[in-house]
Write a protein that holds these residues in place. Structure first.
Motif, PDB file in Angstrom:
ATOM      1  N   UNK A 242      -8.119  -4.591   4.839  1.00 24.69           N
ATOM      2  CA  UNK A 242      -8.211  -5.341   3.591  1.00 24.69           C
ATOM      3  C   UNK A 242      -6.952  -6.198   3.436  1.00 24.69           C
ATOM      4  N   UNK A 243      -7.098  -7.492   3.562  1.00 23.96           N
ATOM      5  CA  UNK A 243      -5.949  -8.397   3.544  1.00 23.96           C
ATOM      6  C   UNK A 243      -5.311  -8.510   2.166  1.00 23.96           C
ATOM      7  N   UNK A 244      -6.000  -8.031   1.120  1.00 22.46           N
ATOM      8  CA  UNK A 244      -5.415  -8.085  -0.219  1.00 22.46           C
ATOM      9  C   UNK A 244      -4.299  -7.054  -0.392  1.00 22.46           C
ATOM     10  N   UNK A 245      -4.236  -6.098   0.546  1.00 21.93           N
ATOM     11  CA  UNK A 245      -3.158  -5.102   0.519  1.00 21.93           C
ATOM     12  C   UNK A 245      -1.933  -5.733   1.158  1.00 21.93           C
ATOM     13  N   UNK A 246      -0.999  -6.165   0.318  1.00 19.63           N
ATOM     14  CA  UNK A 246       0.190  -6.842   0.830  1.00 19.63           C
ATOM     15  C   UNK A 246       1.200  -5.860   1.413  1.00 19.63           C
ATOM     16  N   UNK A 247       1.380  -4.713   0.732  1.00 22.46           N
ATOM     17  CA  UNK A 247       2.292  -3.678   1.214  1.00 22.46           C
ATOM     18  C   UNK A 247       1.668  -2.311   0.978  1.00 22.46           C
ATOM     19  N   UNK A 248       1.969  -1.378   1.858  1.00 20.92           N
ATOM     20  CA  UNK A 248       1.475  -0.012   1.712  1.00 20.92           C
ATOM     21  C   UNK A 248       2.539   0.965   2.192  1.00 20.92           C
ATOM     22  N   UNK A 249       2.738   2.004   1.413  1.00 18.06           N
ATOM     23  CA  UNK A 249       3.664   3.076   1.777  1.00 18.06           C
ATOM     24  C   UNK A 249       2.830   4.293   2.174  1.00 18.06           C
ATOM     25  N   UNK A 250       2.976   4.721   3.433  1.00 19.65           N
ATOM     26  CA  UNK A 250       2.166   5.822   3.973  1.00 19.65           C
ATOM     27  C   UNK A 250       3.043   7.052   4.142  1.00 19.65           C
ATOM     28  N   UNK A 251       2.604   8.189   3.596  1.00 19.40           N
ATOM     29  CA  UNK A 251       3.384   9.420   3.662  1.00 19.40           C
ATOM     30  C   UNK A 251       2.799  10.403   4.675  1.00 19.40           C
ATOM     31  N   UNK A 252       3.688  10.996   5.463  1.00 19.24           N
ATOM     32  CA  UNK A 252       3.330  12.106   6.336  1.00 19.24           C
ATOM     33  C   UNK A 252       4.224  13.292   5.997  1.00 19.24           C
ATOM     34  N   UNK A 253       3.837  14.494   6.460  1.00 14.98           N
ATOM     35  CA  UNK A 253       4.641  15.674   6.153  1.00 14.98           C
ATOM     36  C   UNK A 253       5.796  15.859   7.129  1.00 14.98           C
ATOM     37  N   UNK A 254       5.702  15.291   8.322  1.00 18.38           N
ATOM     38  CA  UNK A 254       6.715  15.541   9.347  1.00 18.38           C
ATOM     39  C   UNK A 254       7.243  14.246   9.953  1.00 18.38           C
ATOM     40  N   UNK A 255       8.418  14.331  10.558  1.00 16.11           N
ATOM     41  CA  UNK A 255       9.024  13.190  11.242  1.00 16.11           C
ATOM     42  C   UNK A 255       8.156  12.745  12.423  1.00 16.11           C
ATOM     43  N   UNK A 256       7.681  13.733  13.176  1.00 15.07           N
ATOM     44  CA  UNK A 256       6.818  13.433  14.325  1.00 15.07           C
ATOM     45  C   UNK A 256       5.568  12.702  13.864  1.00 15.07           C
ATOM     46  N   UNK A 257       4.993  13.165  12.751  1.00 13.96           N
ATOM     47  CA  UNK A 257       3.793  12.529  12.218  1.00 13.96           C
ATOM     48  C   UNK A 257       4.046  11.092  11.810  1.00 13.96           C
ATOM     49  N   UNK A 258       5.216  10.828  11.222  1.00 10.06           N
ATOM     50  CA  UNK A 258       5.549   9.461  10.810  1.00 10.06           C
ATOM     51  C   UNK A 258       5.620   8.534  12.017  1.00 10.06           C
ATOM     52  N   UNK A 259       6.275   8.989  13.071  1.00  9.94           N
ATOM     53  CA  UNK A 259       6.372   8.175  14.285  1.00  9.94           C
ATOM     54  C   UNK A 259       4.997   7.922  14.900  1.00  9.94           C
ATOM     55  N   UNK A 260       4.164   8.947  14.888  1.00  5.27           N
ATOM     56  CA  UNK A 260       2.828   8.833  15.483  1.00  5.27           C
ATOM     57  C   UNK A 260       1.980   7.803  14.736  1.00  5.27           C
ATOM     58  N   UNK A 261       2.015   7.855  13.403  1.00  7.24           N
ATOM     59  CA  UNK A 261       1.245   6.909  12.596  1.00  7.24           C
ATOM     60  C   UNK A 261       1.776   5.489  12.789  1.00  7.24           C
TER      61      UNK A 261
END
Length: 451
Positions: A242-261
């Motif tokens: 959806x191009x109307x989403x200009x910015x998005x903050x995505x949360x993960x529980x772990x550091x490894x998960x953040x890197x993977x996403x």
């Protein structure tokens, strides 16, 4: 109040600076001096209020200052007991972060995995042990855990310990550890059964109570997607088309998960960066600046790393993984819908996260609307809350509570039996707190120590 006003040693201040922390939360501001003075502490506080640092920081300082030049194998000086593996790991990460510039060693032990690696770490010697009750008693029985030189004992999430049936394990443990020790006791609730248990562990404690944030802003539209864990990545990419989403903050529980996403988004040609505790401070600041400038469209973050994020026009928060602490959900989605602007918070819930969702909805006192009309619906997923097929403005968000959160500090007795001889308890109450920053407590100038 800043951390450098709490009489903390240089290695800890440097570690806090490395993590990007300058101001203590209310419970940290009051509890750290109490623990540094060697007093027992009774804390009524949920995870998400900053209580882990409230005990980890002073424990590290006490152990560092009392550390000799001994060359013999390290002995366990501090023991932290917590009910679940996930909490134990999170506490271990906190000790690693705050003690990064100190020559202290810690390890985490928990059940459900082979004990070999844990036994190996214990044989090498540790100063600080974080453990779940079952595995702790098992390895103690086998002779791998020796607690005869323990000086600091922490019981975390005591009410959850009771709920999970660990009360007998805790009572066994109390009989094993030295009677002469400093004890810290934390519980999210304080019914009489918990106070009785606390009374068997603590000696003339200081009492600190925190009422955590429990409401969500009315400007935030909340949505829940039930999706199998393996399909979360595909659903995330689908939503971000959806191009109307200009910015998005995505949360993960772990550091490894953040890197993977972050990697999977980059592969899908969606400009994304990740921030977490393993990133250097410069890397985190650069990523945050790129996100604010909209050079980066998606920022993937862990809860600790996202503490300093303050963006008024953030379009969307996505809980890629639902937090295991209900208050964390409130803090996460509070990153959007600021300054009177509308915001949206989307959560992905798989089968193993249903318990977390239930706790969140109990805390915020609403049923989060469920989006059924998406390409990756979960199989055999029970329906939780209200469903809807299309996004609509959310009308069921409670009004913000102007009195959240507050903190009190008493020299009150911990059991009803002692109230007859107790003096009138003194209290410290913090002013109302915004989502983005901890409160600054109004602390009495009277001395809080033992009489």
């Amino acid at each position: 109040m800043t951390f450098d006003k709490l009489d903390l040693i240089e290695p800890i201040l440097n570690a806090l600076s490395h993590e990007g922390y300058t101001q203590p939360t209310p419970i940290q501001e009051i509890s750290i001096p109490i623990v540094l003075k060697g007093h027992d502490l009774l804390g009524c506080a949920q995870t998400g209020t900053g209580k882990t640092a409230a005990f980890a920081i002073p424990i590290l300082q006490l152990l560092q200052l009392n550390k000799g030049a001994e060359r013999a194998p390290r002995k366990i000086k501090a023991l932290i007991v917590t009910p679940t593996r996930e909490l134990a790991i999170q506490i271990g990460e906190s000790f690693a972060a705050y003690g990064r510039f100190m020559n202290l060693r810690h390890t985490v032990i928990f059940g459900g995995v082979p004990q070999g690696a844990q036994v190996g770490a214990l044989k090498m010697g540790v100063d600080i042990l974080i453990a779940t009750p079952g595995r702790l008693l098992d390895l103690q029985t086998q002779g791998y855990v020796k607690l005869n030189e323990l000086s600091i004992f922490v019981l975390d999430e005591a009410d959850r310990m009771l709920d999970m049936g660990f009360i007998h394990d805790v009572k066994k443990l109390i009989k094993i550890i030295p009677a002469k020790r400093q004890s810290l006791f934390f519980s999210a609730t304080m019914p009489e059964s918990i106070r009785v248990l606390a009374g068997s562990i603590l000696t003339n404690p200081e009492e600190v109570a925190v009422t955590p944030v429990s409401t969500t802003a009315e400007t935030i539209q909340q949505e829940m997607y039930f999706v199998d864990a393996v399909n979360k990545k595909d659903l995330l990419i689908h939503l971000l088309q959806d191009k109307s989403i200009k910015t998005a903050l995505v949360f993960t529980r772990t550091k490894h998960g953040a890197d993977k996403v972050q990697r999977l988004l980059t592969k899908a040609r969606i400009k994304a960066e990740a921030i977490h505790g393993n990133k250097s401070q410069n890397a985190r600041q650069n990523a945050l600046r790129n996100f604010k400038d909209r050079t980066t469209r998606v920022l993937v973050a862990t809860d600790i790393a996202a503490r300093g994020i303050d963006i008024d026009d953030l379009n969307l928060v996505i809980n890629y993984e639902i937090p295991n602490i209900p208050e964390t959900y409130v803090h996460r989605i509070g990153r959007t819908g600021r300054a009177g602007l509308d915001g949206k918070a989307v959560s992905f819930c798989d089968a193993e996260e249903h318990e977390y969702l239930r706790d969140i909805q109990k805390l915020i006192s609403i049923q989060i609307p469920v989006i059924k009309d998406h390409p990756f619906p979960a199989e055999n997923m029970p329906v939780v809350g209200k469903s809807k097929s299309k996004s609509k403005p959310n009308q069921n968000i409670r009004q913000p509570n102007p009195n959240k959160p507050k903190i009190t500090h008493n020299r009150a007795p911990i059991s009803k039996a002692a109230t007859d001889s107790a003096a009138e308890p003194r209290k410290v109450i913090a002013p109302p707190v915004k989502n983005e920053a901890p409160a600054k407590p109004v602390v009495s100038k009277k001395f809080w120590g033992r009489k």
